[in-house]
Design a protein around this motif. Structure first.
Motif, mmCIF file in Angstrom:
data_model
loop_
_atom_site.group_PDB
_atom_site.id
_atom_site.type_symbol
_atom_site.label_atom_id
_atom_site.label_comp_id
_atom_site.label_asym_id
_atom_site.label_seq_id
_atom_site.Cartn_x
_atom_site.Cartn_y
_atom_site.Cartn_z
ATOM 1 N N ARG A 97 -0.707 20.333 -4.145
ATOM 2 C CA ARG A 97 0.270 21.145 -4.870
ATOM 3 C C ARG A 97 1.606 20.418 -5.020
ATOM 4 N NH1 ARG A 97 2.036 25.839 -2.875
ATOM 5 N NH2 ARG A 97 1.126 25.723 -0.795
ATOM 6 N N HIS A 98 2.005 19.685 -3.985
ATOM 7 C CA HIS A 98 3.277 18.967 -4.088
ATOM 8 C C HIS A 98 3.253 17.956 -5.226
ATOM 9 C CE1 HIS A 98 6.848 16.638 -3.132
ATOM 10 N NE2 HIS A 98 6.079 15.556 -3.121
ATOM 11 N N TYR A 99 2.312 17.040 -5.191
ATOM 12 C CA TYR A 99 2.326 15.966 -6.181
ATOM 13 C C TYR A 99 2.137 16.491 -7.605
ATOM 14 C CZ TYR A 99 2.257 12.339 -2.579
ATOM 15 O OH TYR A 99 2.583 11.516 -1.525
ATOM 16 N N TYR A 100 1.169 17.375 -7.798
ATOM 17 C CA TYR A 100 0.847 17.794 -9.154
ATOM 18 C C TYR A 100 1.818 18.819 -9.718
ATOM 19 C CZ TYR A 100 -3.507 15.184 -8.950
ATOM 20 O OH TYR A 100 -4.434 14.177 -8.865
ATOM 21 N N GLN A 101 2.539 19.537 -8.851
ATOM 22 C CA GLN A 101 3.460 20.543 -9.365
ATOM 23 C C GLN A 101 4.915 20.098 -9.365
ATOM 24 O OE1 GLN A 101 2.350 24.125 -7.040
ATOM 25 N NE2 GLN A 101 1.388 24.870 -8.902
ATOM 26 N N VAL A 102 5.259 19.115 -8.547
ATOM 27 C CA VAL A 102 6.646 18.661 -8.478
ATOM 28 C C VAL A 102 6.922 17.531 -9.465
ATOM 29 C CG1 VAL A 102 8.371 17.559 -6.989
ATOM 30 C CG2 VAL A 102 6.997 19.445 -6.106
ATOM 31 N N HIS A 103 5.970 16.630 -9.647
ATOM 32 C CA HIS A 103 6.185 15.467 -10.518
ATOM 33 C C HIS A 103 5.874 15.830 -11.976
ATOM 34 C CE1 HIS A 103 5.081 12.931 -6.731
ATOM 35 N NE2 HIS A 103 6.321 13.383 -6.684
ATOM 36 N N GLU A 104 6.743 16.615 -12.577
ATOM 37 C CA GLU A 104 6.488 17.092 -13.934
ATOM 38 C C GLU A 104 6.577 15.978 -14.978
ATOM 39 O OE1 GLU A 104 8.114 20.966 -15.113
ATOM 40 O OE2 GLU A 104 8.961 21.055 -13.095
ATOM 41 N N GLN A 105 7.306 14.889 -14.646
ATOM 42 C CA GLN A 105 7.336 13.766 -15.588
ATOM 43 C C GLN A 105 5.939 13.165 -15.761
ATOM 44 O OE1 GLN A 105 9.427 14.158 -12.932
ATOM 45 N NE2 GLN A 105 11.369 13.087 -13.264
ATOM 46 N N ILE A 106 5.134 13.223 -14.690
ATOM 47 C CA ILE A 106 3.789 12.669 -14.729
ATOM 48 C C ILE A 106 2.769 13.730 -15.130
ATOM 49 C CG2 ILE A 106 1.978 11.569 -13.337
ATOM 50 C CD1 ILE A 106 4.175 10.413 -11.577
ATOM 51 N N ASN A 107 2.957 14.956 -14.667
ATOM 52 C CA ASN A 107 1.999 16.031 -14.901
ATOM 53 C C ASN A 107 2.737 17.251 -15.454
ATOM 54 O OD1 ASN A 107 -0.554 17.376 -14.735
ATOM 55 N ND2 ASN A 107 0.069 18.321 -12.811
ATOM 56 N N PRO A 108 3.130 17.205 -16.723
ATOM 57 C CA PRO A 108 3.966 18.283 -17.263
ATOM 58 C C PRO A 108 3.312 19.655 -17.268
ATOM 59 C CG PRO A 108 3.251 16.780 -19.008
ATOM 60 C CD PRO A 108 2.890 16.138 -17.706
ATOM 61 N N THR A 109 1.988 19.730 -17.242
ATOM 62 C CA THR A 109 1.330 21.044 -17.203
ATOM 63 C C THR A 109 1.383 21.669 -15.822
ATOM 64 O OG1 THR A 109 -0.865 20.181 -16.628
ATOM 65 C CG2 THR A 109 -0.292 20.276 -18.989
ATOM 66 N N ARG A 110 1.607 20.864 -14.795
ATOM 67 C CA ARG A 110 1.644 21.301 -13.402
ATOM 68 C C ARG A 110 0.311 21.897 -12.945
ATOM 69 N NH1 ARG A 110 5.302 25.032 -11.624
ATOM 70 N NH2 ARG A 110 5.953 23.800 -9.815
ATOM 71 N N VAL A 146 0.846 -1.195 0.000
ATOM 72 C CA VAL A 146 0.000 0.000 0.000
ATOM 73 C C VAL A 146 0.884 1.249 0.000
ATOM 74 C CG1 VAL A 146 -1.809 1.311 1.183
ATOM 75 C CG2 VAL A 146 -1.899 -1.188 1.180
ATOM 76 N N ASN A 147 1.611 1.499 1.085
ATOM 77 C CA ASN A 147 2.405 2.728 1.184
ATOM 78 C C ASN A 147 3.368 2.893 0.010
ATOM 79 O OD1 ASN A 147 2.930 1.949 4.699
ATOM 80 N ND2 ASN A 147 1.244 3.126 3.816
ATOM 81 N N ALA A 148 4.112 1.829 -0.294
ATOM 82 C CA ALA A 148 5.081 1.902 -1.395
ATOM 83 C C ALA A 148 4.442 1.615 -2.743
ATOM 84 C CB ALA A 148 6.232 0.923 -1.136
ATOM 85 N N ALA A 149 3.413 0.775 -2.767
ATOM 86 C CA ALA A 149 2.840 0.341 -4.042
ATOM 87 C C ALA A 149 2.222 1.497 -4.830
ATOM 88 C CB ALA A 149 1.809 -0.759 -3.815
ATOM 89 N N VAL A 150 1.644 2.485 -4.139
ATOM 90 C CA VAL A 150 1.067 3.607 -4.891
ATOM 91 C C VAL A 150 2.156 4.350 -5.663
ATOM 92 C CG1 VAL A 150 -0.977 3.900 -3.426
ATOM 93 C CG2 VAL A 150 1.139 5.114 -2.847
ATOM 94 N N TYR A 151 3.336 4.498 -5.063
ATOM 95 C CA TYR A 151 4.452 5.145 -5.756
ATOM 96 C C TYR A 151 4.971 4.264 -6.887
ATOM 97 C CZ TYR A 151 4.762 8.752 -2.170
ATOM 98 O OH TYR A 151 4.494 9.812 -1.346
ATOM 99 N N GLU A 152 5.033 2.959 -6.631
ATOM 100 C CA GLU A 152 5.535 2.046 -7.654
ATOM 101 C C GLU A 152 4.616 2.019 -8.866
ATOM 102 O OE1 GLU A 152 5.987 -1.541 -5.440
ATOM 103 O OE2 GLU A 152 7.607 -0.720 -4.212
ATOM 104 N N ALA A 153 3.318 2.179 -8.642
ATOM 105 C CA ALA A 153 2.393 2.291 -9.763
ATOM 106 C C ALA A 153 2.564 3.635 -10.467
ATOM 107 C CB ALA A 153 0.953 2.123 -9.282
ATOM 108 N N GLY A 154 2.613 4.708 -9.691
ATOM 109 C CA GLY A 154 2.656 6.043 -10.272
ATOM 110 C C GLY A 154 3.937 6.354 -11.018
ATOM 111 N N PHE A 155 5.058 5.829 -10.547
ATOM 112 C CA PHE A 155 6.344 6.141 -11.157
ATOM 113 C C PHE A 155 6.819 5.068 -12.132
ATOM 114 C CE2 PHE A 155 7.518 8.709 -7.110
ATOM 115 C CZ PHE A 155 6.858 9.824 -7.605
ATOM 116 N N ALA A 156 6.059 4.003 -12.313
ATOM 117 C CA ALA A 156 6.453 2.943 -13.245
ATOM 118 C C ALA A 156 6.569 3.501 -14.664
ATOM 119 C CB ALA A 156 5.436 1.810 -13.211
ATOM 120 N N THR A 157 7.528 2.969 -15.407
ATOM 121 C CA THR A 157 7.693 3.398 -16.799
ATOM 122 C C THR A 157 7.468 2.255 -17.783
ATOM 123 O OG1 THR A 157 10.091 3.043 -16.639
ATOM 124 C CG2 THR A 157 9.263 5.274 -16.204
#
Length: 338
Positions: free
Chosen positions: A277-290, A173-184
């Motif tokens: 704001r952290h997730y949507y503005q910092v992770h530009e690889q996932i959300n390039p429009t921020r 759960v704690n790590a799996a959400v990141y592993e899903a979100g950052f998977a390439t």
């Protein structure tokens, strides 16, 4: 923009191990004795790992013994910064970036800068960024400074069961959400997604007839699950593509999460504005429009949950904490709509 460490061959996200693992203990056996006022807990209200420390500190009443610094939810190339404070410096440590405390401890350190972190105020040196151990030590090593009526969040007779639950929740759960979100790669994403929802289904079954994960009162296990659940619909469902169900569509876990949110020490540490704001503005690889989404509607967090019918005593033989200090209240714990 932060660099996301994914394996170029498998597309899997791997979180770096905690490099600074010294412990602050009652007997000072690692060279860092518990002393009220000596240390400063650095957190981001956006970060689930750091939010555990905020919840535990509140429940145990350690506000006067362990001060807290809140970093800006938006990082830059130097990572966590104190731009929420006057002149962009933490008023106690006198630094602009948490990285300065890391390099005071180890001048050649070139790894990631993470929160939570505990800094020794007199020397300005980082002591630990070992987030799983930090909260356990607050419960077991700082007992001389707990408030009257503080709950036992890591009771000795239940530790094996708590540790087992924590291990499963961390991985799936704690790590799996990141592993899903950052998977390439599709394979890495699917593996994390499937593990996540299989575990959430098991947790729903476990919590259908019991109020808390272990025993009949709050423990470290509930805190570790809560900090992921409270971010689920606001961030993980859409941003990390964990979208089989929203939390609000999982009746048991949604009621459980609301029960915890409405318990003193939990919801009063949550800042949905910082989280989004952290997730949507910092992770530009996932959300390039921020662009930060307007939703979801968060008003349901304060709706009745009905979990009292399952019994249990939130604080065991203890009592709830009082209100948070005025200076530490989140800007907006619950917003009134999208």
């Amino acid at each position: 923009m932060t660099t996301i460490p994914t394996d170029p061959d498998t597309g899997e996200f791997h979180r770096a191990p905690n490099h600074f693992t010294a412990r602050i203990t009652a007997d000072g056996r690692d060279g860092w004795p518990v002393e009220p006022g000596r240390y400063r807990l650095v957190v981001s209200r956006a970060c689930p790992w750091a939010s555990r420390g905020l919840v535990v500190r509140r429940l145990l009443g350690l506000e006067d013994a362990l001060s807290v610094a809140v970093a800006d939810p938006i990082q830059d190339e130097k990572s966590w910064r104190f731009t929420l404070d006057p002149d962009g410096r933490d008023p106690v440590l006198g630094i602009r970036y948490l990285a300065e405390a890391y390099h005071a401890a180890e001048p050649d350190y070139d790894g990631g800068i993470s929160v939570p972190a505990i800094v020794d105020v007199p020397s300005g040196r980082l002591v630990t960024n070992d987030y799983p151990r930090i909260t356990l030590d607050l419960s077991t090593e700082w007992t001389a400074h707990h408030r009257p009526g503080a709950p036992d969040l890591y009771p000795e007779p239940l530790r094996d069961e708590i540790d087992a639950i924590n291990g499963r929740v961390h991985a799936d759960v704690n790590a799996a959400v990141y592993e899903a979100g950052f998977a390439t790669t599709r394979a890495a994403y699917t593996d994390a997604y499937d593990r996540l929802f299989a575990c959430l289904d098991e947790l729903s079954d476990r919590l259908a007839h019991r109020r808390y994960l272990v025993g009949d009162s709050l423990t470290e296990a509930d805190i570790r699950l809560f900090t992921t659940l409270v971010r689920f619909d606001a961030v993980y469902h859409g941003h990390f593509k964990c979208n089989r169900h929203k939390l609000t569509e999982l009746p048991v876990l949604w009621a459980y999460a609301r029960d915890l949110f409405q318990t003193p020490g939990f919801g009063d540490t949550v800042d949905f504005d910082h989280i989004k704001r952290h997730y949507y503005q910092v992770h530009e690889q996932i959300n390039p429009t921020r662009i930060v989404p307007k939703g979801p509607d968060l008003t349901g967090w304060t709706s009745p949950h009905g979990r009292e019918e399952l019994g249990g005593r939130p604080f065991g033989d203890g009592t709830p904490p009082g209100p948070p200090p005025e200076s530490e209240r989140p800007g907006e714990a619950v917003v009134t709509g999208p």
